[in-house]
Scaffold this motif. Structure first.
Motif, PDB file in Angstrom:
ATOM      1  N   TRP A  44      85.728 119.619  19.245  1.00  0.00           N
ATOM      2  CA  TRP A  44      86.661 120.746  19.393  1.00  0.00           C
ATOM      3  C   TRP A  44      88.097 120.256  19.502  1.00  0.00           C
ATOM      4  N   ILE A  45      88.290 119.064  20.079  1.00  0.00           N
ATOM      5  CA  ILE A  45      89.631 118.494  20.132  1.00  0.00           C
ATOM      6  C   ILE A  45      90.087 118.132  18.717  1.00  0.00           C
TER       7      ILE A  45
ATOM      8  N   PHE B 134      98.017 117.955  24.399  1.00  0.00           N
ATOM      9  CA  PHE B 134      97.182 119.122  24.702  1.00  0.00           C
ATOM     10  C   PHE B 134      96.583 118.989  26.099  1.00  0.00           C
TER      11      PHE B 134
ATOM     12  N   SER C 222      89.055 119.533  16.012  1.00  0.00           N
ATOM     13  CA  SER C 222      89.312 120.793  15.303  1.00  0.00           C
ATOM     14  C   SER C 222      90.694 121.332  15.639  1.00  0.00           C
ATOM     15  N   PHE C 223      91.081 121.196  16.917  1.00  0.00           N
ATOM     16  CA  PHE C 223      92.407 121.675  17.334  1.00  0.00           C
ATOM     17  C   PHE C 223      93.505 120.880  16.636  1.00  0.00           C
TER      18      PHE C 223
ATOM     19  N   TRP D 298      93.681 121.826  13.030  1.00  0.00           N
ATOM     20  CA  TRP D 298      94.352 123.131  12.872  1.00  0.00           C
ATOM     21  C   TRP D 298      95.871 122.961  12.910  1.00  0.00           C
ATOM     22  N   MET D 299      96.353 122.163  13.851  1.00  0.00           N
ATOM     23  CA  MET D 299      97.796 121.920  13.945  1.00  0.00           C
ATOM     24  C   MET D 299      98.312 121.282  12.658  1.00  0.00           C
TER      25      MET D 299
END
Length: 800
Positions: A396-397, A720, A399-400, A403-404
């Protein structure tokens, strides 16, 4: 040369720390014990914060007032709004309550219906006597009804003093001795004697007693501050440890970090004691603040250590690289954060100077503690196992971060459009912001004493003392009929203002003297005319010593007089209009060549102090921005980088200010702090990103896009992590009962969230869009300070 010095310096620091592990740990333990010994010097504040500097004109006038009449805030009032008070048993209990309170050493006098005095004219001389209002030792209902009628209809002197203007409630005034008002004795008397005695009366009669007055409010407010310190520390430790564990999934890493910040908190209290500063509503925030700011240091250091272990598995090399590669960047980010707080030292407010001093010292202290404790403790431990490093592979990190990168790569225009839209909306919101100088706005609205304040504000038309000091410039000038008439004209004008209560002054006594002279006929409650003045005023003057009613409102020389009124909780703009009209009326009534008239009092000084503080904090924020802009220019040797680095940090401040306007949060001492604090913290992410970006430029032979995306991937995770910790850490303050602390926590959290998005989306977008004019080999040629050394420049000569 600078680069080599930076690398060499941090390599030396790494060697020093890891070769002197035992000595450093002993030193930290010794310093912690020393700091703990300073706790005994911590003092809790017993006075209101004076936000104005000592040499300010309004402060000088207030000091003159205190020198003439003594401490003004010594009145505690007990109120009852219940018709059953005038039943024999209840009335007797109310009178006994006043007698019991007056018997305490801390109390000067009490003024209650049971011990009320009234003026009576002597027949043998031109003097008034004070005689008891209640003369019967045994009271029945018929007698009490007669006394009630006489009080409400024949004694206008006590209107606003003992009974409310609407005649629906009565109160007892308790005047504390002025020399104990600003001492611990006040707190002891209120908490140990007054409150238990009031509770006893409430249990006995079933009546609800409303209690207020500045000494009472200040005592309970201070107690609330003390109670919340422990709550904040506990909540901050709980929230940050849970988030830390969620990210790292390691009890060991969480425990080490918690120990580090707990030592930081102990040092924070020690610094407060060492400097002998009082614990105020601001300094009470510092210990939990240290937890919130300290945890990101731990995240950066532990995350880097685990990344290095995963890379090559060599513990000695990993620990050295943690210090050499992250130490410098973490130092810079802590220095910028401390700078944001240190700008408060430049203000002329004692309250803010102390807050800025303690906060900036402890931010640097928590950095040093993190830098020493984490590598040393890990050096004694086994190499982390695979399960401790699994968090580095979290999908999930990833993926974040993806996304950025996708947003920056494919939707740059959308980022700019959203930025401009937010900026326009913020400007609209900023125009709606109001200024607040209310003494009670930030007080705990859920507490009983706050509802009691609102009761007295409604029933007696005000609660915050506003004083008018009149200097007649000649001895015995106050008791001249011309002066009394001028004072009466001003009082009549004041009583027409809805936000101000009935006035109290020597004029009331002179009016009462005339009423007493005419056999207590309330129709004669007025100033004497020119024919009556000689004998009426002589009665009043002759009675002064025996009645002691003049002492609080005329000084011993008869040159100075005071008019006291009480103000409702009033918006700043309305207060400014009231002050302007009041000053115009004073100038009209009192000729400047014969009188000096000043407006003062606690409410007035706080209102003016708020404005002064806001102006100073705007200055401190401007200085913080300037300081960090200069720091950026010096660090990167590129003036153009100032623009790129400041935009993502100024935008969140504007968004937060706009948000304040839309949701109705006013500018006040607590909320204005948000901007300096948030700016000092949010710029840390910019420094990390730009430092990594420059390192990638060197490694990728000045290929701009590759360097931006590499820097985003590398720093995105840590930014983050730290932003989430800071967001939830500052959110802890929203559990406070103080409105200002809630606003501070919520607004800083929101600002830091906006800042994270700005640094992860807007900053890389700007670098890519302006690559030709900013990011080239010439502008990044020789930085003044090498924050992150490149991999090939690491020196791994330490042997464990």
């Amino acid at each position: 040369m600078n680069k080599l010095f930076s690398i060499g310096f941090w390599s030396a620091v790494a060697r020093f720390i890891l070769r002197n592990r035992t000595l450093i740990i002993i030193a930290i333990i010794g310093l912690t014990v020393f700091m703990a010994m300073q706790w005994k010097h911590m003092r809790f504040t017993y006075t209101e914060a004076n936000l104005l500097p000592d040499d300010h004109e309004f402060n000088k006038e207030y000091v003159q007032f205190l020198d003439t009449f003594g401490e003004e805030g010594n009145l505690i009032i007990l109120g009852v709004k219940d018709s059953t008070l005038f039943q024999p048993e209840v009335f007797q209990a109310w009178s006994q309550l006043a007698k019991d309170i007056s018997s305490y050493d801390e109390v000067d006098i009490t003024l209650s219906i049971g011990d009320l005095q009234k003026l009576e004219k002597r027949k043998d001389s031109a003097v008034f006597d004070l005689v008891p209002f209640v003369t019967d030792s045994v009271l029945d209902q018929q007698k009490l009804n007669r006394y009630r009628y006489e009080l409400f209809n024949k004694l206008p002197f006590y209107n606003g003093l003992v009974y409310s203007p609407n005649k629906k409630s009565v109160r007892t005034a308790v005047y504390l001795k002025k020399d104990i008002v600003n001492t611990p004795a006040r707190k002891d008397f209120i908490t140990e004697n007054l409150i238990p005695r009031i509770q006893q009366f409430e249990t006995q009669t079933g009546l609800n007693v409303y209690t207020s007055g500045m000494p009472y409010i200040r005592t309970l407010n201070s107690q609330n501050i003390i109670d919340e310190i422990g709550m904040f520390i506990g909540a901050a430790l709980l929230v940050t440890s849970l988030i830390f564990f969620f990210f790292f999934r390691s009890f060991r890493a969480t425990f080490i970090s918690m120990i580090t910040v707990i030592i930081g908190v102990m040092w924070a209290f020690g610094v407060l004691g060492l400097l002998k500063y009082e614990i105020t509503v601001l300094t009470a925030l510092i210990p939990p603040l240290i937890i919130v700011i300290g945890i990101p240091n731990c995240i950066f250091l532990i995350n880097k250590y685990q990344q290095e272990i995963k890379l090559h598995g060599n513990q000695a090399k990993s620990l050295q690289r943690v210090i050499t590669k992250v130490g410098n960047a973490t130092l810079m980010t802590n220095v910028t954060t401390a700078s944001g707080f240190a700008t408060f030292i430049l203000t002329n407010s004692k309250l803010l100077k102390e807050f800025g001093t303690v906060a900036s010292i402890n931010i640097i202290a928590i950095f040093l503690l993190s830098l020493f404790i984490i590598p040393i403790v890990y050096s004694y431990m086994a190499v982390p196992k695979y399960k401790h490093l699994k968090h580095l592979n979290k999908r999930w990190i990833g993926s974040f971060v993806n996304w950025m990168e996708r947003m920056v790569r494919e939707h740059r225009i959308a980022i700019y459009v959203a930025t401009i839209a937010l900026l326009c909306a913020s400007i609209i919101g900023i125009n709606q912001i109001k200024l607040s100088g209310s003494l009670i706005e930030d007080m705990p609205k859920g507490k009983e004493f706050y509802s009691d304040i609102k009761f007295f504000e409604k029933e007696y038309e005000g609660i915050m003392p506003l004083e008018i000091l009149i200097d007649t410039k000649r001895k015995k000038g106050v008791m001249k009929l011309a002066t009394l008439k001028r004072m009466n004209e001003l009082e009549e004008y004041i009583e027409e203002i809805p936000e101000l209560s009935k006035t109290i002054s020597v004029v009331n006594l002179v009016k009462y003297s005339k009423q007493a002279y005419y056999n207590d006929n309330p129709e004669y409650y007025q100033l004497p005319n020119s024919q009556e003045r000689t004998f009426i005023l002589s009665y009043a003057k002759n009675s002064a010593s025996s009645t002691n009613l003049l002492a609080s409102y005329v000084d011993t020389t008869g040159q100075y007089a005071r008019i006291t009124t009480f103000m409702k909780d009033t918006q700043t703009q309305r207060f400014d209009r009231i002050e302007e009209d009041l000053r115009a009326k004073i100038d009209k009534i009192f000729p400047e060549d014969r009188y000096d008239v000043s407006i003062t009092g606690k409410a007035f000084i706080f209102e003016k102090g708020t404005k002064y503080l806001v102006n100073n904090l705007v200055l401190s924020l401007s200085l913080a921005i300037l300081l960090i802009a200069i720091f950026m220019a010096w660090m990167f040797r590129n003036v153009k980088m100032i623009l790129v680095s400041l935009i993502p940090n100024l935008l969140p401040l504007l968004i937060t200010a706009g948000l304040m306007g839309f949701i109705g949060v006013p500018i006040k001492p607590s909320t204005i702090l948000v901007f300096s604090i948030a700016f000092g913290i949010s710029v840390d992410d910019t420094i990390h990103f730009l430092a990594k970006y420059r390192q990638e430029l060197l490694a990728n032979n000045w290929k701009i896009k590759r360097s931006v995306y590499a820097a985003l991937k590398e720093t995105g995770v840590s930014m983050f992590y730290t932003s989430i910790v800071l967001f939830f850490g500052f959110s802890v303050f929203t559990i406070s009962s103080f409105g200002g602390t809630v606003a501070l926590g919520a607004l800083v959290s929101a600002t830091l969230l906006f800042a994270m998005l700005a640094n992860l989306l807007l900053l890389p977008s700007l670098l890519l869009s302006l690559e030709r004019s900013i990011a080239n080999q010439q502008t990044f040629k020789k930085p003044a300070l090498e924050i992150l050394p490149s991999s090939e420049e690491d020196t791994d000569d330490f042997q464990n």
